[in-house]
Each structure stands twice: as structure tokens, then as C-alpha cells.
Design an enzyme around this catalytic site. Structure first.
Site: not given
Ligand code: NAI
Length: 330
Positions: A234, A258, A263, A295
Site C-alpha cells: 500500500r 505498484d 493513487e 496497482h
């Protein structure tokens, strides 16, 4: 039973419709994210389904409760985006999908490490442009180096064992030791030891209030110069500003992400014809030794099918008043 799925993408519609052939629930697919202003799109559904960036806070929970929602299904593993205590106080059940495919995330983590180390995106783009030189593409042998895994649950343990199979020494930090790691002689150490000895550090713990900016300027200053940091967990685990400073000074040699702490405003949308309104994100993109994916670590065929079937299983249990094995309790 009626289930309203917010933030529904084409692949959600396909996987949920396929999983629903036998379950026969009534599925409503809503393109918009779940917010106060979109909550009513669930109309009279008692159950809703959301994704990682749908933030469900107390006011939104009260609105959902008022319109009759009694079950929130997260079609993901992490649940930091939902105020679980507030949901519980209202009597709204929250379920997630804890282990739809730890392999998907572990394999993507390895992909980021290897691609960064061997400059694969840059090499591919050179070849596409007819440039077959290899200057600047030098990597390092992972074999013989040290990896530090922060969080050895389902995903972290797979990453740890895979890196060990590559011939790395693997150190780990986790308040709960995983027997799969102990059996593989992965060494549990304290955080400072992991930070100071690791050539590659990979984050696999959940985002919680205690873990917010777990990797901050102080932690980065304790790392080896030129360290590789990978975050597929996260965004909020990593202090972006501290990471930018570390990249500028060369303390961080490689950064693979990622996930990103802001985000919500970017990921899962096509913004290719828009200006990115996030100076830190643009700064990250300007470093050649930063690799970012949107993600997508979870995104394999097996994972999304498992997410859909596990979510509909929870819905069926709720409908039949049976225990919810994937319930999140505070
Ligand atoms: P898990 O619950 O099996 O393992 C998490 C581990 O982290 C636990 O063993 C826990 O004791 C440990 N931990 C918690 N705080 C820690 C700390 N401060 N230091 C060290 N260890 C700590 O979770 P799992 O399934 O392995 O997933 C890990 C994370 O991956 C999830 O929380 C989620 O945020 C993220 N994730 C990301 C995906 C993606 O697509 N990028 C998809 C799925 C999960």
C-alpha cells in the site's frame, strides 16, 4: 440477492457474471467510485461491492446504512480504506477476499525487482527504436545478495522463498513468524538489522495507522547506499517525499512501486490526455531508476476469478444467514 458493484471495470463485469452463473444473484454494475454523491446509485441493494480506492468513512457508512446497506464486500485483500469500527457500530458487515492469489502479487513483486535490476523497460524501448546498444543496462547478480522482507504473511513468505531460491540471503521482520519461512531458514531479525544489511527491501505488510510511513527518511538513512526498495503493498507505507530525497541523493538506487500514497486520483483511470496534477508523482516518473505499475499486482486471470467467486460466496452466506468466514472484525 442484489449486489451493487461500484468502480466496476470490464474485467469485473466479466469475472462476476461468469461466477454468478451458478450463484444467480442480481448484479448491478456501477462505473463510478463509491462516494457520498454516488452512494444512491446502489438503489435498494442491501449489499455493495467496492475496490481498493473506494474510501468508506463514517459519514458515507451512515448514508449507506440509511439506504439499507448491511453488507460491504471488498473485492480485494487490504481493507485500510474502510472504517471497520464505524461499520461494526452501525451493524454493517464487511467482508474481504484475504487470499485470492498471493502468487499473483508475489510474482509481480519479483517482476518489478528483475525489471529494475536489468533495466528491461529501457532495453525494450531501445530495441523498439532500433538501438541495440547495452551501455547503461548493467545489472547485478541477485545471487549472493541480501533481501529484506517486511511482513512475511501470505505474500511476503512467497517472495522470501522465491528470492532464496535465486540464491539470496533472506532477512525478515514480522511480529508473527511464519513457519513456512522458518522452515526455509529465512532469518528473522530486528528492523535496523534488516534495513542496514539488505540490498533489496520489499514491503509486504498491511497499511495501518502504526505502519503509516514505515519507510521514512530515518529508515532510508539506515539502508545501504544504492538499495532497491519495492512496494507492492500500500502506498502509505512509504513516505514519498523521503523516497524522492533518497533517489536524489543516490541513497536509493532503485524504486519499484505498484502502489502510491495518492493513487486514488490517478490509478485505474485513463488520464493519457490530461495533465497529471501531482508534483511528487511527476517527480518520481522523472527518475530513470523508478519503475511504477498501476496497482496491477493482483491482476491475473486466476486472481480475478477467485475474487468474484469468493465475493459471491460471502453474499450467498449473508443471504442464508450463515457465518461469514471472510468477515473483517475490529
Ligand atoms: P497477510 O495478512 O497474510 O500478511 C501481512 C503480514 O504483515 C502479517 O504477517 C503481519 O504480522 C505483518 N506485519 C504487520 N505490520 C508489520 C510491520 N510493521 N512490520 C513487519 N511485519 C508486519 O497479508 P498478505 O496477503 O501477505 O498481503 C500483504 C499486503 O499486500 C496487504 O495488506 C495488501 O495491502 C497488499 N496487497 C497488494 C495487492 C496489489 O495488487 N498490489 C494485492 C493484494 C494485497
Amino acid at each position: 440477492m442484489k449486489l451493487a458493484l461500484f468502480n466496476a471495470k470490464r474485467y469485473d463485469i466479466e469475472s462476476f457474471n461468469q461466477a454468478n452463473v451458478s450463484a444467480a444473484h442480481e448484479l448491478i454494475f456501477i462505473e463510478q467510485p463509491l462516494q457520498l454523491k454516488t452512494a444512491r446509485l446502489a438503489s435498494d441493494a442491501i449489499a455493495i461491492c467496492i475496490f481498493v480506492n473506494d474510501v468508506v468513512d463514517s459519514p458515507l457508512l451512515e448514508q449507506l446504512f440509511k439506504q439499507g446497506v448491511r453488507l460491504i464486500c471488498l473485492r480485494c485483500a487490504g481493507y485500510n480504506n474502510v472504517d471497520i469500527a464505524a461499520a461494526q457500530a452501525l451493524g454493517i458487515h464487511v467482508v474481504h477476499v484475504p487470499a485470492y492469489s498471493p502468487y499473483a502479487v508475489a510474482e509481480h513483486t519479483l517482476g518489478l525487482m528483475l525489471a529494475l535490476n536489468r533495466h528491461i523497460p529501457e532495453a525494450n524501448s531501445r530495441v523498439h527504436n532500433g538501438n541495440f546498444t547495452i551501455n547503461g543496462l548493467k545489472g547485478f547478480d541477485m545471487h549472493g545478495k541480501t533481501a529484506g522482507i517486511i511482513g512475511t504473511g501470505r505474500i511476503g513468505a512467497l517472495v522470501a522463498c522465491s528470492l532464496q531460491a535465486l540464491g539470496m540471503r533472506v532477512l525478515a521482520v514480522d511480529p508473527i513468524q511464519n513457519s513456512a519461512c522458518c522452515n526455509q531458514s529465512i532469518e528473522y531479525v530486528d528492523m535496523d538489522t534488516l534495513l542496514s544489511l539488505s540490498d533489496v527491501i520489499s514491503l509486504h505488510c498491511p497499511y495501518t495507522a502504526e505502519n503509516c510511513h514505515l519507510i521514512n527518511a530515518e529508515a532510508i538513512s539506515k539502508m545501504k547506499k544504492g538499495v532497491m526498495i519495492i512496494n507492492t503493498s500500500r502506498g502509505g507505507l512509504l513516505d514519498t517525499q523521503a523516497a524522492i530525497d533518497g533517489l536524489r541523493s543516490g541513497q536509493i538506487g532503485y524504486l519499484g512501486l505498484d502502489v502510491y500514497e495518492r493513487e486514488q486520483n490517478l490509478f485505474f483511470q485513463d488520464l493519457s490526455d490530461k495533465e497529471i496534477d501531482d508534483a511528487d508523482f511527476k517527480m518520481l516518473l522523472s527518475f530513470p531508476n523508478v519503475l511504477i505499475t498501476p496497482h496491477q499486482a493482483f491482476f491475473t486471470a486466476e486472481a480475478i476469478n477467485n475474487i468474484a467467486s469468493a465475493t459471491l460466496f460471502s453474499l450467498s452466506c449473508f443471504e442464508k444467514n450463515e457465518p461469514l468466514s471472510n468477515a473483517i472484525l475490529k
